[in-house]
Design a protein around this motif. Structure first.
Motif, mmCIF file in Angstrom:
data_model
loop_
_atom_site.group_PDB
_atom_site.id
_atom_site.type_symbol
_atom_site.label_atom_id
_atom_site.label_comp_id
_atom_site.label_asym_id
_atom_site.label_seq_id
_atom_site.Cartn_x
_atom_site.Cartn_y
_atom_site.Cartn_z
ATOM 1 N N CYS A 189 0.657 -1.033 0.032
ATOM 2 C CA CYS A 189 0.016 -0.136 0.048
ATOM 3 C C CYS A 189 0.975 1.525 0.009
ATOM 4 O O CYS A 189 0.576 2.208 -0.587
ATOM 5 C CB CYS A 189 -0.881 -0.094 1.062
ATOM 6 S SG CYS A 189 -2.318 -1.417 1.176
ATOM 7 N N ALA A 202 -1.164 4.224 3.976
ATOM 8 C CA ALA A 202 -0.962 2.958 4.110
ATOM 9 C C ALA A 202 -1.280 2.164 5.338
ATOM 10 O O ALA A 202 -1.926 0.878 4.984
ATOM 11 C CB ALA A 202 0.686 2.786 3.905
ATOM 12 N N ALA A 210 -6.183 -5.691 -1.335
ATOM 13 C CA ALA A 210 -5.529 -4.286 -0.989
ATOM 14 C C ALA A 210 -5.194 -3.347 -2.104
ATOM 15 O O ALA A 210 -5.261 -2.238 -2.031
ATOM 16 C CB ALA A 210 -3.924 -4.723 -0.457
ATOM 17 N N CYS A 256 -6.687 0.591 -2.435
ATOM 18 C CA CYS A 256 -5.678 1.749 -2.807
ATOM 19 C C CYS A 256 -6.143 2.327 -3.880
ATOM 20 O O CYS A 256 -6.234 3.614 -3.861
ATOM 21 C CB CYS A 256 -4.225 1.140 -3.010
ATOM 22 S SG CYS A 256 -3.453 0.704 -1.479
#
Length: 332
Positions: A41, A51, A83, A87
């Protein structure tokens, strides 16, 4: 999305836990991936605090989607897919996170934050945390890529995923992934002209040169040795102090003269202490300043250094106050 090989024992256990709804066991089985997902991240977002948030969002999404895990992909692959898309959703909602325009450098990535080494995965080789892909220059270069292109590049060239696997994770065609990767590689070559494009190698320790330079840098501050400081800097030094915009390429003397003009090393701003540390697997110095109205030295900044041939070629400074995750004491 499939990974080669039969269903592993861990994945079979995870399926059973997911079906049972045992949140405590679910957390135990997914927690071991936290650090590597956090680094993933960070590469996507260039900001440590974001992150952290997106890693937590990944685990929340994984819990809510737990019944969708069938073992066709490894658990790690499934989590990376979640993930990456977390993002991308984050970037879609943030107008201040548009790709960095061409020609602009690290100082224009005003949301850039250093990454504490203690939060890196314990097994960097297994988790694909090469030093080159966590250095600030790499993280900044990635920010020049549009978000989906950025995701393709990280999945393909950093994590080493095959094109069909990356395409499935991003709901793209293989042809789209291949095209996006070619464009991303071209941008990265422009942003990192002196670097190789194969970053999948294990992290390594700081060299003796790097350790010696950061210690000398701190010593020059503590003794207010401006000539000594000048001798540590290259005459094509690249310097930035975030969150202020503007990267300067300057001679060593002009750099120090600029800091003097700004008030540093002048009476009241000349009582320094320092701690050698590392962030982003790079040498760094935590700098502490005692002003006349303060009883002790307070954390002032962290200077992240890139050392080339025994001299500082790049220096990125960050305001370090109020960032306990850097693991630096607030006072000395």
């Amino acid at each position: 999305m499939t990974d080669a090989g039969p269903l592993s024992t861990d994945d079979a256990t995870f399926i059973a836990v997911a079906r049972s709804g045992d949140s405590a066991r679910f957390a135990v089985l997914t927690e071991r991936y936290r650090r590597e997902l956090q680094v993933h991240c960070y590469r996507m977002l260039a900001n440590y605090e974001d992150a952290l948030d997106m890693t937590q969002e990944t685990f929340l999404r994984a819990w809510h989607k737990r019944e969708s895990f069938k073992g066709h992909a490894a658990l790690r692959t499934w989590l990376y897919r979640i993930a990456t898309n977390a993002c991308l959703d984050f970037l879609d909602k943030r107008n201040d996170r548009t790709p960095v325009p061409f020609g602009l450098s690290g100082s224009e990535v005003l949301y850039l934050q250093p990454y504490p080494d203690r939060m890196l995965p314990e097994d960097p080789q297994e988790s694909v945390v090469a030093r080159e892909t966590i250095e600030l220059a790499f993280i900044v270069a990635v920010q020049h890529l549009p978000p989906r292109q950025r995701a393709v590049f990280i999945l393909r060239d950093v994590l080493g995923w095959p094109a069909p696997k990356a395409a499935d994770a991003l709901d793209l065609t293989v042809a789209s992934v291949t095209s996006a990767l070619q464009r991303a590689r071209g941008t990265m070559r422009e942003q990192l002209p002196d670097r190789r494009l194969d970053w999948r190698s294990p992290a390594h320790e700081l060299s003796s040169d790097e350790r010696g330079v950061v210690e000398s840098y701190i010593d020059a501050h503590e003794r207010n040795d401006l000539d000594g400081l000048i001798s540590l800097l290259r005459d094509d030094l690249r310097f930035a102090m975030l969150p202020d915009a503007g990267t300067t390429t300057t001679t060593a003397k002009d750099a120090v003269d600029g800091w003097l003009t700004g008030g540093l090393f002048q009476p009241g701003h000349d009582d320094w202490r320092g701690i050698a540390t590392t962030v982003n697997l790079m040498p760094a110095a935590g700098l502490y300043l005692r002003t006349p109205d303060a009883p002790g030295h307070r954390l002032f900044a962290i200077a992240v250094l890139r050392v080339v041939d025994g001299k500082i070629a790049e220096m990125t400074g960050f305001d370090a106050a109020g960032k306990p995750w850097l693991d630096l004491p607030p006072t000395l």
